[in-house]
Write a protein that holds these residues in place. Structure first.
Motif, short mmCIF file in Angstrom:
data_model
loop_
_atom_site.label_atom_id
_atom_site.label_comp_id
_atom_site.label_asym_id
_atom_site.label_seq_id
_atom_site.Cartn_x
_atom_site.Cartn_y
_atom_site.Cartn_z
N ASP A 10 -7.24 -10.85 5.40
CA ASP A 10 -7.04 -10.39 4.02
C ASP A 10 -5.60 -10.65 3.58
O ASP A 10 -4.72 -10.91 4.41
CB ASP A 10 -7.37 -8.90 3.88
N SER A 11 -5.39 -10.57 2.29
CA SER A 11 -4.03 -10.70 1.76
C SER A 11 -3.91 -9.81 0.53
O SER A 11 -4.92 -9.34 -0.01
CB SER A 11 -3.72 -12.14 1.35
N TRP A 12 -2.69 -9.63 0.07
CA TRP A 12 -2.53 -9.02 -1.24
C TRP A 12 -3.04 -9.98 -2.30
O TRP A 12 -3.25 -11.17 -2.04
CB TRP A 12 -1.08 -8.55 -1.46
N ASP A 13 -3.27 -9.42 -3.47
CA ASP A 13 -3.92 -10.18 -4.54
C ASP A 13 -2.96 -11.03 -5.36
O ASP A 13 -3.41 -11.90 -6.12
CB ASP A 13 -4.66 -9.21 -5.47
N LEU A 14 -1.65 -10.81 -5.22
CA LEU A 14 -0.71 -11.47 -6.14
C LEU A 14 -0.43 -12.92 -5.77
O LEU A 14 -0.38 -13.79 -6.62
CB LEU A 14 0.60 -10.68 -6.20
N PHE A 56 -8.48 -9.92 11.59
CA PHE A 56 -8.77 -8.58 11.09
C PHE A 56 -8.96 -8.58 9.58
O PHE A 56 -8.25 -9.29 8.84
CB PHE A 56 -7.61 -7.64 11.44
N GLY A 57 -9.89 -7.77 9.13
CA GLY A 57 -10.06 -7.53 7.70
C GLY A 57 -9.23 -6.33 7.30
O GLY A 57 -8.88 -5.49 8.14
N ALA A 58 -8.92 -6.26 6.01
CA ALA A 58 -8.34 -5.04 5.41
C ALA A 58 -7.13 -4.51 6.15
O ALA A 58 -6.98 -3.31 6.35
CB ALA A 58 -9.42 -3.95 5.31
N GLU A 59 -6.24 -5.42 6.55
CA GLU A 59 -4.98 -4.99 7.17
C GLU A 59 -4.06 -4.37 6.13
O GLU A 59 -3.47 -3.31 6.35
CB GLU A 59 -4.28 -6.18 7.84
N GLU A 60 -3.94 -5.06 5.00
CA GLU A 60 -2.91 -4.68 4.01
C GLU A 60 -3.09 -3.27 3.46
O GLU A 60 -2.13 -2.63 3.07
CB GLU A 60 -2.89 -5.69 2.85
N VAL A 61 -4.30 -2.83 3.40
CA VAL A 61 -4.56 -1.53 2.78
C VAL A 61 -4.56 -0.40 3.79
O VAL A 61 -4.94 0.73 3.47
CB VAL A 61 -5.89 -1.56 1.98
N GLY A 62 -4.14 -0.69 5.00
CA GLY A 62 -3.98 0.40 5.96
C GLY A 62 -4.64 0.16 7.31
O GLY A 62 -5.17 1.09 7.91
N LEU A 63 -4.62 -1.07 7.80
CA LEU A 63 -5.11 -1.37 9.15
C LEU A 63 -6.55 -0.91 9.35
O LEU A 63 -6.92 -0.44 10.43
CB LEU A 63 -4.20 -0.71 10.20
N VAL A 64 -7.35 -1.07 8.31
CA VAL A 64 -8.72 -0.55 8.37
C VAL A 64 -9.56 -1.35 9.38
O VAL A 64 -10.34 -0.78 10.15
CB VAL A 64 -9.38 -0.56 6.98
N GLY A 65 -9.37 -2.67 9.38
CA GLY A 65 -10.09 -3.49 10.34
C GLY A 65 -9.64 -3.21 11.77
O GLY A 65 -10.45 -3.20 12.71
N ALA A 66 -8.37 -2.97 11.93
CA ALA A 66 -7.85 -2.66 13.27
C ALA A 66 -8.48 -1.39 13.83
O ALA A 66 -8.86 -1.32 15.00
CB ALA A 66 -6.32 -2.52 13.20
N LYS A 67 -8.61 -0.42 12.95
CA LYS A 67 -9.20 0.85 13.38
C LYS A 67 -10.68 0.66 13.70
O LYS A 67 -11.19 1.19 14.71
CB LYS A 67 -9.03 1.89 12.26
N ALA A 68 -11.36 -0.12 12.86
CA ALA A 68 -12.79 -0.38 13.09
C ALA A 68 -12.99 -1.11 14.42
O ALA A 68 -13.93 -0.80 15.17
CB ALA A 68 -13.36 -1.21 11.93
N TYR A 69 -12.10 -2.07 14.69
CA TYR A 69 -12.22 -2.80 15.95
C TYR A 69 -12.04 -1.87 17.14
O TYR A 69 -12.83 -1.88 18.10
CB TYR A 69 -11.18 -3.94 16.02
N GLN A 107 0.81 -1.20 0.00
CA GLN A 107 0.00 0.00 0.00
C GLN A 107 0.85 1.27 0.00
O GLN A 107 1.93 1.30 0.58
CB GLN A 107 -0.91 -0.03 1.23
N MET A 108 0.35 2.28 -0.65
CA MET A 108 0.98 3.60 -0.60
C MET A 108 0.51 4.22 0.71
O MET A 108 0.84 3.72 1.78
CB MET A 108 0.55 4.40 -1.82
N ARG A 109 -0.26 5.26 0.68
CA ARG A 109 -0.88 5.70 1.92
C ARG A 109 -2.03 4.78 2.27
O ARG A 109 -2.49 4.00 1.42
CB ARG A 109 -1.42 7.12 1.76
#
Lengths: 465, 465
Positions: A285-289, A327-340, A209-211
């Motif tokens: 979650d994981s990256w798509d590659l 957690f969901g959506a860790e790779e794209v910026g800890l989104v699940g962590a924040k939601a939790y 992820q970038m930002r």
């Protein structure tokens, strides 16, 4: 990383702290934990779980249908294993999906390059972008560059990542991944290429992820991609000849404003103090590659298998509640962590201790803490068996893992069962992150460490803040 | 491989044979060769050449504009180095070029697969092909299958290649690559997938030619591709669950009936017997996925650098002519080798001995021959210094290298400076065949071996048939 503001938060005490030290880790408790660890060295569940997840779901990018399938898999497996209160806690997030990604040297020596778009990258448009390359040895050098040198060009940041056991090379290396697109844009550049944040010489580009995805709207940035190490070498070699190098870049990712994700939660309810939470996490979650085997199917397998052993050992439950959070959506910026952290804000004072397994499948070599200064010994006692398994005691600056960020900042004590990451960044965020890279014995070794930690944390009566 | 017909040809003697044994490898000659080898252990030219070729040309698929650039590079470099009679000897061939290549599991567990079209594969059409998978453990099992089991399905041949030092696992493993498309077609199948012919667990698919490009018109075959090892594992794991697996496959290669290629030739004219040829070869073309470093940029560097050392050591020339042949279109079926043998048919009786370097950049561990039975000792004398460098004497069944096939069949004696190929098939025909995989010291070790062989062969007066 040391963050003064959040560390200060640790020093603010909560009501629970008053009763601290009441019930330490006794030799008897430690003996029981050691017994569980010994059995867990033969664990097969963790490997079975990571096999199942990476095979039956495969790649599972945040916010996609594939990540939803991963959650459905997790909910089914956690229920089947006998955990309680198995549920999804949903949240929304912007979703970025990869499209075509092609790059080639147009001149002086025409040839294709192996690249991967960075997560959150802008698109080039269907025709792509062609421009002259301007190279910088680091992000800092780009930041200091005269915009006239960058304007209308394709930036190439050729900074090598240091291989380390503890992953400390990563934080340094990600600066260019996070910022290259925005700094390039600010200086009028066309696109940004970076040498992959990774340590392998194999021809895989490492995405990442970038930002944070939730911040992307603020500044879209130019299209940005990582080159594999051999391709970065090649480009650098050609540039070192002094000739002007032109590159064509095609990236067609798409960004959707809102998609769905969720954290998956499962519990072993505490029999004496059910309101007190020992939180153990990994990310689903994981990256798509790749198929997300070392990142972070391994962590999912480790924490679920370890918690399952505690469940089986204590049919009446441990004293405290053990909560497994995938957690969901860790790779794209800890989104699940924040939601939790946001959803459970009122209950965080009851989170006695927390940790995440998200550093591959290597063996644990260090047990570290981040607790109140005078509770370090008590927290280290939770790692007594982990140390018997070969780990050294670490300091009191643990992060607890990426998804522990917001809990840590809210004052939740964390520990780190640090895995050997020497080879982790060879595979990290590449197509090569696949099941065959996991050693089942190393995975079982992790389960042994984690079962001992969970057992001790959930059965002692101590507090760490 | 032992081929009775061609071995019989060896037994027919040519006029030259009458004078055999006249001038053996003397201790003085061997001493000179050893001195040249010693100096060559510091060789930098071979690495400079493979760096230059893989960087300034990169991939150079047979019959393409890139292969033409590689020839232009070779002609310029060979002239610059002072070789004589530097020239291209052109020939025509059908040209196959890769297009899109995508595969995914459609059900039961949707996910992408890493594949690579086999050279010469038919196209699927722009919409691709979707079908149920039927797996076979080997080509033989497919050959024996009831057509009813194959009809309308996508065949998957899941046969593992054996890692060996001498490359003997390769010949066995290529059977499925060569035949899968045609056998599948004959039984009414839709497409053919094979586990890559390779030994690495990294997620690279290994391409490679099906039948020789010149034979393709006879039977086009179904679309055919190789899966990377982790993807073959994944597919096998899913199939082992007993569920029906459906795959979507898209391949859009194009085949042009006629393209241009050529062999590049350079010589050191002999001062006493210029009509007698010591032929040393490598191939200039490469597969399109990597930059052709170990296959066969290394060979180009080795033989050119070794020949250059002979040139520098003997400004008046060796007794015999040394001819360096950089073959075109090796990968697609030894097309350049056949063109050379045909063009020079009348002069093959004057080819005293021949060998090719085309097995990567590993050190030489064996010196083997294929000469008249009573000339083995004389031919082994050409490897005296190679053995001092650590090689063992091998048998009298050398192939001499792929491009030696037609010369060998025409009775030209060959030797093999056999490289250690333990890791060669980790990289072979993948995007990962890049310069960083070559150890400059190992390359210099090869140059040392080759300079001694060339020097002895070109300065002795013996014959081997």
């Amino acid at each position: 990383m040391y963050a003064p503001a959040s560390f200060a938060a640790l020093l603010f005490t909560f009501a629970l702290t008053v009763t601290a030290s009441a019930q330490p880790v006794t030799p008897a408790l430690q003996g029981e934990a050691a017994g569980l660890a010994q059995e867990a060295l033969q664990d097969e569940l963790a490997y079975e779980l990571v096999t199942s997840l990476t095979t039956e779901v495969g790649p599972r990018l945040a916010g996609t249908e594939a990540e939803a399938r991963a959650r459905a898999w997790a909910v089914a497996r956690l229920r089947e294993l006998g955990f309680s209160n198995v549920r999804e806690e949903p949240f929304e997030l912007p979703v970025w999906e990869r499209g075509l990604e092609q790059a080639s040297i147009v001149s002086p020596f025409p040839q294709p390059l192996v690249i991967s778009a960075l997560g959150g990258s802008a698109a080039t448009g269907p025709e792509g972008i062609t421009g002259e390359v301007v190279a910088f040895p680091s992000l800092a050098a780009l930041e200091q560059a005269d915009p006239a040198a960058v304007r209308g060009k394709i930036v190439f940041i050729d900074e090598v990542m240091t291989r380390t056991q503890d992953g400390s090379g990563y934080t340094v290396a990600t600066a260019k991944r996070r910022q290259a697109a925005y700094v390039t844009q600010a200086k009028g550049g066309l696109a940004a290429l970076i040498r992959s944040v990774g340590t392998s010489s194999h021809r895989f580009a490492h995405t990442g992820q970038m930002r944070r995805v939730t911040e992307v709207a603020e500044a879209e940035g130019v299209p940005a991609a990582a080159l594999s190490a051999p391709d970065a070498d090649q480009l650098q070699r050609i540039l070192s000849g002094g000739e002007s190098v032109r590159i064509h870049l095609l990236l067609t990712p798409e960004q959707r404003p809102a998609g769905k994700s969720a954290n998956v939660i499962a519990e072993i309810p505490g029999r004496e103090r059910p309101q007190e939470i020992v939180l153990v996490g990994a990310h689903i979650d994981s990256w798509d590659l790749g198929t997300g085997a070392v990142d972070d199917g391994a962590g999912v397998g480790i924490v679920v298998a370890a918690a399952k052993r505690v469940l089986d050992a204590l049919p009446e439950g441990p004293r405290r509640t053990v909560r497994v959070v995938l957690f969901g959506a860790e790779e794209v910026g800890l989104v699940g962590a924040k939601a939790y952290a946001s959803r459970h804000a009122d209950a965080l004072a009851n989170h006695v201790i927390a940790s995440e397994s998200d550093f591959g499948a290597g063996r644990i070599w260090r047990f570290e803490t981040r607790v109140r200064a005078d509770r370090v010994d008590a927290a280290q006692a939770l790692g007594a068996v982990v140390r018997q398994l070969g780990a050294a005691p670490g300091g009191n600056t643990a992060t607890g893992g990426p998804d522990m960020k917001y809990l840590r900042e809210a004052g939740v004590p964390v520990v780190g069962l640090k895995q050997n990451g020497w080879d982790y960044f060879d595979l990290h965020h590449t197509p090569n992150d696949t099941l065959d890279k996991i050693d089942p014995e190393d995975l079982a070794h992790n389960v042994a460490a984690w079962v001992s930690f969970i057992f001790l944390a959930a059965n002692s009566g101590e507090y760490y803040r």
